[in-house]
Design a protein around this motif. Structure first.
Motif, PDB file in Angstrom:
ATOM      1  N   LYS A 164     -14.466 -41.451  22.479  1.00 44.66           N
ATOM      2  CA  LYS A 164     -15.026 -41.830  21.179  1.00 44.66           C
ATOM      3  C   LYS A 164     -15.988 -42.995  21.364  1.00 44.66           C
ATOM      4  O   LYS A 164     -15.583 -44.081  21.765  1.00 44.66           O
ATOM      5  N   VAL A 165     -17.264 -42.756  21.062  1.00 41.41           N
ATOM      6  CA  VAL A 165     -18.307 -43.763  21.288  1.00 41.41           C
ATOM      7  C   VAL A 165     -18.969 -44.118  19.961  1.00 41.41           C
ATOM      8  O   VAL A 165     -19.452 -43.242  19.237  1.00 41.41           O
ATOM      9  N   LEU A 166     -18.983 -45.405  19.654  1.00 45.05           N
ATOM     10  CA  LEU A 166     -19.667 -45.901  18.450  1.00 45.05           C
ATOM     11  C   LEU A 166     -20.991 -46.538  18.850  1.00 45.05           C
ATOM     12  O   LEU A 166     -21.016 -47.502  19.607  1.00 45.05           O
ATOM     13  N   ILE A 167     -22.092 -45.971  18.367  1.00 45.34           N
ATOM     14  CA  ILE A 167     -23.407 -46.599  18.487  1.00 45.34           C
ATOM     15  C   ILE A 167     -23.627 -47.415  17.226  1.00 45.34           C
ATOM     16  O   ILE A 167     -23.594 -46.882  16.116  1.00 45.34           O
ATOM     17  N   TYR A 168     -23.812 -48.719  17.371  1.00 44.85           N
ATOM     18  CA  TYR A 168     -24.057 -49.530  16.186  1.00 44.85           C
ATOM     19  C   TYR A 168     -25.317 -50.375  16.375  1.00 44.85           C
ATOM     20  O   TYR A 168     -25.737 -50.649  17.500  1.00 44.85           O
ATOM     21  N   PHE A 169     -25.919 -50.753  15.268  1.00 44.72           N
ATOM     22  CA  PHE A 169     -27.165 -51.521  15.320  1.00 44.72           C
ATOM     23  C   PHE A 169     -27.324 -52.334  14.054  1.00 44.72           C
ATOM     24  O   PHE A 169     -26.681 -52.069  13.036  1.00 44.72           O
ATOM     25  N   ASP A 170     -28.172 -53.349  14.128  1.00 40.45           N
ATOM     26  CA  ASP A 170     -28.466 -54.194  12.973  1.00 40.45           C
ATOM     27  C   ASP A 170     -29.887 -53.913  12.510  1.00 40.45           C
ATOM     28  O   ASP A 170     -30.647 -53.213  13.174  1.00 40.45           O
ATOM     29  N   GLY A 171     -30.261 -54.478  11.384  1.00 34.22           N
ATOM     30  CA  GLY A 171     -31.618 -54.323  10.877  1.00 34.22           C
ATOM     31  C   GLY A 171     -31.677 -54.412   9.373  1.00 34.22           C
ATOM     32  O   GLY A 171     -30.665 -54.572   8.688  1.00 34.22           O
ATOM     33  N   ASP A 172     -32.878 -54.315   8.855  1.00 30.06           N
ATOM     34  CA  ASP A 172     -33.090 -54.368   7.415  1.00 30.06           C
ATOM     35  C   ASP A 172     -34.293 -53.502   7.078  1.00 30.06           C
ATOM     36  O   ASP A 172     -35.071 -53.095   7.962  1.00 30.06           O
ATOM     37  N   PHE A 173     -34.444 -53.209   5.793  1.00 32.49           N
ATOM     38  CA  PHE A 173     -35.560 -52.370   5.345  1.00 32.49           C
ATOM     39  C   PHE A 173     -36.155 -52.970   4.076  1.00 32.49           C
ATOM     40  O   PHE A 173     -35.446 -53.236   3.113  1.00 32.49           O
ATOM     41  N   ASP A 174     -37.460 -53.228   4.106  1.00 33.40           N
ATOM     42  CA  ASP A 174     -38.180 -53.736   2.936  1.00 33.40           C
ATOM     43  C   ASP A 174     -38.852 -52.538   2.257  1.00 33.40           C
ATOM     44  O   ASP A 174     -39.858 -52.020   2.738  1.00 33.40           O
ATOM     45  N   LYS A 175     -38.260 -52.089   1.151  1.00 34.62           N
ATOM     46  CA  LYS A 175     -38.766 -50.881   0.501  1.00 34.62           C
ATOM     47  C   LYS A 175     -40.131 -51.097  -0.138  1.00 34.62           C
ATOM     48  O   LYS A 175     -40.918 -50.157  -0.263  1.00 34.62           O
ATOM     49  N   ASN A 176     -40.438 -52.335  -0.525  1.00 38.04           N
ATOM     50  CA  ASN A 176     -41.748 -52.602  -1.126  1.00 38.04           C
ATOM     51  C   ASN A 176     -42.869 -52.465  -0.099  1.00 38.04           C
ATOM     52  O   ASN A 176     -43.948 -51.961  -0.398  1.00 38.04           O
ATOM     53  N   LYS A 177     -42.609 -52.938   1.125  1.00 43.42           N
ATOM     54  CA  LYS A 177     -43.622 -52.873   2.178  1.00 43.42           C
ATOM     55  C   LYS A 177     -43.432 -51.674   3.098  1.00 43.42           C
ATOM     56  O   LYS A 177     -44.267 -51.422   3.973  1.00 43.42           O
ATOM     57  N   ASN A 178     -42.308 -50.941   2.900  1.00 43.68           N
ATOM     58  CA  ASN A 178     -41.970 -49.801   3.757  1.00 43.68           C
ATOM     59  C   ASN A 178     -41.900 -50.235   5.226  1.00 43.68           C
ATOM     60  O   ASN A 178     -42.447 -49.586   6.117  1.00 43.68           O
ATOM     61  N   ILE A 179     -41.215 -51.357   5.463  1.00 44.31           N
ATOM     62  CA  ILE A 179     -41.071 -51.925   6.808  1.00 44.31           C
ATOM     63  C   ILE A 179     -39.594 -51.936   7.185  1.00 44.31           C
ATOM     64  O   ILE A 179     -38.746 -52.358   6.407  1.00 44.31           O
ATOM     65  N   SER A 180     -39.296 -51.470   8.403  1.00 40.83           N
ATOM     66  CA  SER A 180     -37.925 -51.444   8.890  1.00 40.83           C
ATOM     67  C   SER A 180     -37.787 -52.275  10.164  1.00 40.83           C
ATOM     68  O   SER A 180     -38.657 -52.236  11.031  1.00 40.83           O
ATOM     69  N   THR A 181     -36.692 -53.033  10.257  1.00 39.70           N
ATOM     70  CA  THR A 181     -36.379 -53.731  11.507  1.00 39.70           C
ATOM     71  C   THR A 181     -35.179 -53.083  12.202  1.00 39.70           C
ATOM     72  O   THR A 181     -34.595 -53.663  13.117  1.00 39.70           O
ATOM     73  N   PHE A 182     -34.802 -51.879  11.749  1.00 43.21           N
ATOM     74  CA  PHE A 182     -33.804 -51.109  12.472  1.00 43.21           C
ATOM     75  C   PHE A 182     -34.436 -50.563  13.756  1.00 43.21           C
ATOM     76  O   PHE A 182     -35.658 -50.401  13.835  1.00 43.21           O
ATOM     77  N   PRO A 183     -33.619 -50.249  14.775  1.00 47.25           N
ATOM     78  CA  PRO A 183     -34.170 -49.581  15.960  1.00 47.25           C
ATOM     79  C   PRO A 183     -34.829 -48.265  15.566  1.00 47.25           C
ATOM     80  O   PRO A 183     -34.493 -47.661  14.541  1.00 47.25           O
ATOM     81  N   ASN A 184     -35.758 -47.800  16.383  1.00 45.85           N
ATOM     82  CA  ASN A 184     -36.502 -46.587  16.060  1.00 45.85           C
ATOM     83  C   ASN A 184     -35.588 -45.354  15.996  1.00 45.85           C
ATOM     84  O   ASN A 184     -34.764 -45.154  16.899  1.00 45.85           O
ATOM     85  N   PRO A 185     -35.716 -44.508  14.968  1.00 48.49           N
ATOM     86  CA  PRO A 185     -34.862 -43.322  14.830  1.00 48.49           C
ATOM     87  C   PRO A 185     -34.966 -42.351  16.012  1.00 48.49           C
ATOM     88  O   PRO A 185     -33.970 -41.727  16.387  1.00 48.49           O
ATOM     89  N   VAL A 186     -36.149 -42.219  16.597  1.00 47.26           N
ATOM     90  CA  VAL A 186     -36.328 -41.309  17.733  1.00 47.26           C
ATOM     91  C   VAL A 186     -35.489 -41.770  18.922  1.00 47.26           C
ATOM     92  O   VAL A 186     -34.847 -40.967  19.610  1.00 47.26           O
ATOM     93  N   PHE A 187     -35.470 -43.085  19.164  1.00 45.81           N
ATOM     94  CA  PHE A 187     -34.672 -43.617  20.269  1.00 45.81           C
ATOM     95  C   PHE A 187     -33.185 -43.355  20.022  1.00 45.81           C
ATOM     96  O   PHE A 187     -32.457 -42.943  20.932  1.00 45.81           O
TER      97      PHE A 187
END
Length: 357
Positions: free
Chosen positions: A36-59
């Motif tokens: 059982k492996v948990l991949i976890y990450f931090d980040g935030d999303f600014d919906k007004n600017k459409n900017i994400s600091t989460f890791p890239n979804p493709v990765f």
């Protein structure tokens, strides 16, 4: 444990190759059938600017595919994952659980003994006194046999460099985060408090990753985008963040969080003690705009102000303030309560909050 760091220049089209090369480099890291492996990450999303600091979804997707091919059970989680729909959407067709820790709930865990060594002065060790009143971690932490943290490289006024170490805070509930930031007035006290969570989490971590392809220079999500174009992986979270900080122009020895964790035997930040492989890292060093200076001293500290003309009363600042220091009735911030964590400044969608040192 011999600390190793693997670094590779590239962009997100190279995600699959980087992940494969990582596990070829760290040959001693293996996964058993049904683990059982948990991949976890931090980040935030600014919906007004459409900017994400989460890791890239493709990765994240390529890592999930790699692990599924190994026959493991994969779970992907973050504090409030609903903020980034791209990650949820890209994992929709895979047999993985996608969880938000704040929704699934938390369980109490025991403190672990932390020994502090006195560097350079070999006069013995002493046991760190307990700082946090109690520690809660998400249910997925107890479900998992092993953890894989991922973080996008971020420059942050509070942490200076924000990577997988700062990302540990995504595993704790808001009241534990409040207690952590309570000690933020002193970098050493904050590091001591965070180490109580870090030492528990670290025992389950098999490998960790930094997404350094597209980062934000200046103040995290309020800064401008900067192409660093690197991926980094390591079997030591402190070594990983240490090398990541070098790549953006910092000296790890100048970051109190790093030196404090090293003093507690929770990893190494010294490049002379880290085995490096992959691309020659000195050619990859860049100097993006640094984060704002955070001032905390006997002679004063950073003070924050609200521009009532810009404020739209969205209350985002109230949601992120751990100390109830913000009053939107008269648009003031009680700087005696404030820990100068900069969260209100970073998260305000209208940039209505400013500061002075």
């Amino acid at each position: 444990m011999n600390s190793k760091v693997f670094i590779k220049k590239g962009d997100y089209t190279n995600s699959k190759d980087f992940i494969r090369e990582t596990f070829e480099t760290f040959k001693d890291i293996e996964f058993s059938e049904g683990e059982k492996v948990l991949i976890y990450f931090d980040g935030d999303f600014d919906k007004n600017k459409n900017i994400s600091t989460f890791p890239n979804p493709v990765f994240i997707e390529e890592l999930v595919k790699f692990l599924l091919d190994k026959g493991v059970n994969v779970r992907v989680g973050s504090s409030v994952l609903e903020k980034d729909k791209d990650i949820i959407d890209i994992l929709e067709d895979y047999p993985v659980d996608v969880v938000s820790f704040m929704l699934e709930g938390f369980e109490k865990t025991k403190h672990k003994k932390i020994i502090i060594g006195k560097e350079r002065k070999k006069v013995g060790d002493h046991i760190q006194r307990r700082i946090l009143s109690k520690i809660y971690l998400p249910k997925s932490f107890f479900w998992a046999d092993s953890l894989i943290p991922i973080s996008k490289i971020k420059l942050h006024p509070f942490f200076t460099f924000s990577g997988v170490i700062a990302g540990v805070t995504t595993l704790v509930p808001s009241y534990t985060r409040t207690e952590l930031y309570f000690y933020g007035a002193s970098p050493k006290d904050f590091a001591a408090a965070l180490s109580e969570v870090f030492t528990i989490v670290k025992e389950k971590v098999k490998i960790s990753f930094l997404d350094g392809v597209k980062i934000f220079q200046g103040d995290e999500i309020r800064g401008s985008k900067f192409d660093l174009n690197v991926f980094i992986s390591s079997n030591d979270m402190l070594s990983l963040d240490s090398l990541g900080s070098v790549l953006v122009g910092f000296k790890p020895s100048n970051i109190p969080l790093f030196t404090s964790l090293s003093l507690r035997h929770l990893g190494t930040y010294r490049l002379t003690q880290i085995t490096l492989s992959g691309d020659y890292f000195e050619r990859l060093i860049r100097h993006p705009e640094p984060p704002s200076l955070r001032k905390i001293s006997l002679f004063g500290k950073t003070k924050f102000f609200i521009n009532r003309e810009k404020c739209t009363d969205c209350e985002e600042c109230l949601n992120v303030c751990a100390f109830s220091a913000i009053n939107l009735k008269n648009y003031t911030i009680d700087n005696k309560k404030c820990s100068a964590c900069f969260e209100c400044f970073l998260r305000c969608p209208e940039e209505a909050i400013s500061f002075k040192n």
